[in-house]
Write a protein that holds these residues in place. Structure first.
Motif, PDB file in Angstrom:
ATOM      1  N   ALA A 142       4.166   6.389  -2.019  1.00  0.00           N
ATOM      2  CA  ALA A 142       2.974   6.228  -2.865  1.00  0.00           C
ATOM      3  C   ALA A 142       2.360   4.838  -2.693  1.00  0.00           C
ATOM      4  O   ALA A 142       1.147   4.701  -2.549  1.00  0.00           O
ATOM      5  N   SER A 143       3.183   3.814  -2.691  1.00  0.00           N
ATOM      6  CA  SER A 143       2.661   2.460  -2.543  1.00  0.00           C
ATOM      7  C   SER A 143       2.098   2.236  -1.136  1.00  0.00           C
ATOM      8  O   SER A 143       1.060   1.594  -0.962  1.00  0.00           O
ATOM      9  N   ARG A 144       2.753   2.792  -0.142  1.00  0.00           N
ATOM     10  CA  ARG A 144       2.238   2.678   1.224  1.00  0.00           C
ATOM     11  C   ARG A 144       0.889   3.387   1.348  1.00  0.00           C
ATOM     12  O   ARG A 144      -0.017   2.893   2.022  1.00  0.00           O
ATOM     13  N   ARG A 145       0.747   4.532   0.684  1.00  0.00           N
ATOM     14  CA  ARG A 145      -0.524   5.262   0.710  1.00  0.00           C
ATOM     15  C   ARG A 145      -1.651   4.416   0.118  1.00  0.00           C
ATOM     16  O   ARG A 145      -2.768   4.420   0.629  1.00  0.00           O
ATOM     17  N   VAL A 146      -1.357   3.695  -0.943  1.00  0.00           N
ATOM     18  CA  VAL A 146      -2.365   2.816  -1.541  1.00  0.00           C
ATOM     19  C   VAL A 146      -2.819   1.780  -0.519  1.00  0.00           C
ATOM     20  O   VAL A 146      -4.026   1.580  -0.321  1.00  0.00           O
ATOM     21  N   LEU A 147      -1.875   1.125   0.139  1.00  0.00           N
ATOM     22  CA  LEU A 147      -2.232   0.096   1.114  1.00  0.00           C
ATOM     23  C   LEU A 147      -3.066   0.680   2.255  1.00  0.00           C
ATOM     24  O   LEU A 147      -4.011   0.039   2.737  1.00  0.00           O
ATOM     25  N   GLU A 148      -2.748   1.883   2.668  1.00  0.00           N
ATOM     26  CA  GLU A 148      -3.516   2.524   3.732  1.00  0.00           C
ATOM     27  C   GLU A 148      -4.904   2.937   3.244  1.00  0.00           C
ATOM     28  O   GLU A 148      -5.897   2.764   3.955  1.00  0.00           O
ATOM     29  N   LYS A 149      -4.997   3.466   2.019  1.00  0.00           N
ATOM     30  CA  LYS A 149      -6.294   3.904   1.471  1.00  0.00           C
ATOM     31  C   LYS A 149      -7.281   2.753   1.342  1.00  0.00           C
ATOM     32  O   LYS A 149      -8.480   2.968   1.464  1.00  0.00           O
ATOM     33  N   ILE A 150      -6.780   1.555   1.084  1.00  0.00           N
ATOM     34  CA  ILE A 150      -7.691   0.423   0.888  1.00  0.00           C
ATOM     35  C   ILE A 150      -8.042  -0.267   2.208  1.00  0.00           C
ATOM     36  O   ILE A 150      -8.714  -1.289   2.204  1.00  0.00           O
ATOM     37  N   GLY A 151      -7.583   0.307   3.316  1.00  0.00           N
ATOM     38  CA  GLY A 151      -7.989  -0.205   4.623  1.00  0.00           C
ATOM     39  C   GLY A 151      -7.046  -1.202   5.257  1.00  0.00           C
ATOM     40  O   GLY A 151      -7.418  -1.867   6.225  1.00  0.00           O
ATOM     41  N   MET A 152      -5.828  -1.296   4.759  1.00  0.00           N
ATOM     42  CA  MET A 152      -4.867  -2.192   5.398  1.00  0.00           C
ATOM     43  C   MET A 152      -4.266  -1.489   6.611  1.00  0.00           C
ATOM     44  O   MET A 152      -4.090  -0.274   6.609  1.00  0.00           O
ATOM     45  N   ARG A 153      -3.987  -2.277   7.622  1.00  0.00           N
ATOM     46  CA  ARG A 153      -3.452  -1.765   8.884  1.00  0.00           C
ATOM     47  C   ARG A 153      -1.944  -1.995   8.929  1.00  0.00           C
ATOM     48  O   ARG A 153      -1.463  -3.109   8.704  1.00  0.00           O
ATOM     49  N   PHE A 154      -1.191  -0.938   9.234  1.00  0.00           N
ATOM     50  CA  PHE A 154       0.260  -1.029   9.349  1.00  0.00           C
ATOM     51  C   PHE A 154       0.620  -1.937  10.518  1.00  0.00           C
ATOM     52  O   PHE A 154       0.082  -1.793  11.621  1.00  0.00           O
ATOM     53  N   THR A 155       1.525  -2.892  10.276  1.00  0.00           N
ATOM     54  CA  THR A 155       1.920  -3.826  11.338  1.00  0.00           C
ATOM     55  C   THR A 155       3.398  -3.732  11.703  1.00  0.00           C
ATOM     56  O   THR A 155       3.822  -4.389  12.647  1.00  0.00           O
ATOM     57  N   GLY A 156       4.174  -2.945  10.959  1.00  0.00           N
ATOM     58  CA  GLY A 156       5.567  -2.765  11.334  1.00  0.00           C
ATOM     59  C   GLY A 156       6.513  -2.785  10.150  1.00  0.00           C
ATOM     60  O   GLY A 156       6.130  -3.060   9.025  1.00  0.00           O
ATOM     61  N   ILE A 157       7.769  -2.480  10.450  1.00  0.00           N
ATOM     62  CA  ILE A 157       8.846  -2.486   9.461  1.00  0.00           C
ATOM     63  C   ILE A 157       9.646  -3.769   9.663  1.00  0.00           C
ATOM     64  O   ILE A 157      10.008  -4.109  10.794  1.00  0.00           O
ATOM     65  N   ARG A 158       9.884  -4.462   8.560  1.00  0.00           N
ATOM     66  CA  ARG A 158      10.713  -5.672   8.588  1.00  0.00           C
ATOM     67  C   ARG A 158      11.674  -5.627   7.413  1.00  0.00           C
ATOM     68  O   ARG A 158      11.340  -5.111   6.359  1.00  0.00           O
ATOM     69  N   ASP A 159      12.830  -6.210   7.609  1.00  0.00           N
ATOM     70  CA  ASP A 159      13.803  -6.308   6.519  1.00  0.00           C
ATOM     71  C   ASP A 159      13.459  -7.497   5.630  1.00  0.00           C
ATOM     72  O   ASP A 159      13.185  -8.597   6.126  1.00  0.00           O
ATOM     73  N   LEU A 160      13.485  -7.242   4.331  1.00  0.00           N
ATOM     74  CA  LEU A 160      13.415  -8.309   3.334  1.00  0.00           C
ATOM     75  C   LEU A 160      14.661  -8.182   2.491  1.00  0.00           C
ATOM     76  O   LEU A 160      14.872  -7.143   1.853  1.00  0.00           O
ATOM     77  N   ASN A 161      15.502  -9.189   2.535  1.00  0.00           N
ATOM     78  CA  ASN A 161      16.766  -9.157   1.790  1.00  0.00           C
ATOM     79  C   ASN A 161      17.580  -7.907   2.134  1.00  0.00           C
ATOM     80  O   ASN A 161      18.190  -7.294   1.260  1.00  0.00           O
ATOM     81  N   GLY A 162      17.541  -7.510   3.409  1.00  0.00           N
ATOM     82  CA  GLY A 162      18.318  -6.367   3.864  1.00  0.00           C
ATOM     83  C   GLY A 162      17.702  -5.013   3.566  1.00  0.00           C
ATOM     84  O   GLY A 162      18.334  -3.986   3.802  1.00  0.00           O
ATOM     85  N   ILE A 163      16.470  -5.000   3.061  1.00  0.00           N
ATOM     86  CA  ILE A 163      15.791  -3.757   2.691  1.00  0.00           C
ATOM     87  C   ILE A 163      14.597  -3.554   3.624  1.00  0.00           C
ATOM     88  O   ILE A 163      13.751  -4.440   3.746  1.00  0.00           O
ATOM     89  N   PRO A 164      14.499  -2.407   4.315  1.00  0.00           N
ATOM     90  CA  PRO A 164      13.353  -2.158   5.183  1.00  0.00           C
ATOM     91  C   PRO A 164      12.058  -2.062   4.372  1.00  0.00           C
ATOM     92  O   PRO A 164      11.972  -1.304   3.403  1.00  0.00           O
ATOM     93  N   ASN A 165      11.072  -2.857   4.776  1.00  0.00           N
ATOM     94  CA  ASN A 165       9.755  -2.854   4.147  1.00  0.00           C
ATOM     95  C   ASN A 165       8.688  -2.606   5.203  1.00  0.00           C
ATOM     96  O   ASN A 165       8.778  -3.132   6.316  1.00  0.00           O
TER      97      ASN A 165
END
Length: 170
Positions: free
Chosen positions: A138-161
């Motif tokens: 759901a949160s990723r859909r929001v970022l995509e709907k507002i025109g943000m471009r996916f740049t990749g998956i990165r770990d933050l504190n061991g969690i894929p984001n």
């Protein structure tokens, strides 16, 4: 009550006042809300939230942007939405969190759209980033709907984001 920095049809973005700390404690005291911020971590304790709250207030005082207190047109507290500095890179990061009863009503998309329209006039930045726990569709859909471009998956504190980027329009 202080004046809204930004308004949409349904939302009012306000700087945090000293007496607003209990609102932030209530928001982040809900394990369902916290789950999507830290992928299952326990709720933040009061000391951590006080530090975040003080940071939100300091960001607004220094820069004119923050993760604002979000109210609806009737004055109900909905959550927070706005910008902070991403520690790893210094980039402005768009973020939002809503009280559980207000999920699924389009508030995140409305808030994020308004914030993107506002920030390029409010701060000398050429882009902003956003990220969400990778499996938080759901949160990723929001970022995509507002025109943000996916740049990749990165770990933050061991969690894929999932990371996203939005460029200032020419």
């Amino acid at each position: 009550m202080n004046h809204a920095v930004l308004e949409t049809r349904r939302l009012r973005f306000h700087p945090w006042q000293a007496e607003d700390l209990p609102l932030l404690l209530e928001l982040h005291g809900n394990p369902e809300v916290q789950h999507f911020l830290e992928a299952g971590e326990a709720v933040w304790d009061e000391a951590v939230l006080k530090e975040k709250f003080d940071g939100f207030r300091a960001d607004y005082a220094e820069h004119g942007w923050t993760k604002f207190k979000l109210l609806d047109a009737q004055g109900r507290f909905l959550g927070r939405a706005g910008f902070g500095r991403f520690d790893e890179t210094g980039e402005l990061e768009l973020g939002y969190s809503f009280m559980r009863p207000f999920w699924g009503q389009g508030y995140a998309t409305e808030a994020a759209t308004a914030l993107l329209g506002w920030i390029y006039g409010a701060a000398p930045v050429d882009h902003v980033i956003g990220f969400a726990v990778a499996d938080h569709k759901a949160s990723r859909r929001v970022l995509e709907k507002i025109g943000m471009r996916f740049t990749g998956i990165r770990d933050l504190n061991g969690i894929p984001n999932a990371f996203y980027r939005h460029e200032r329009q020419a």
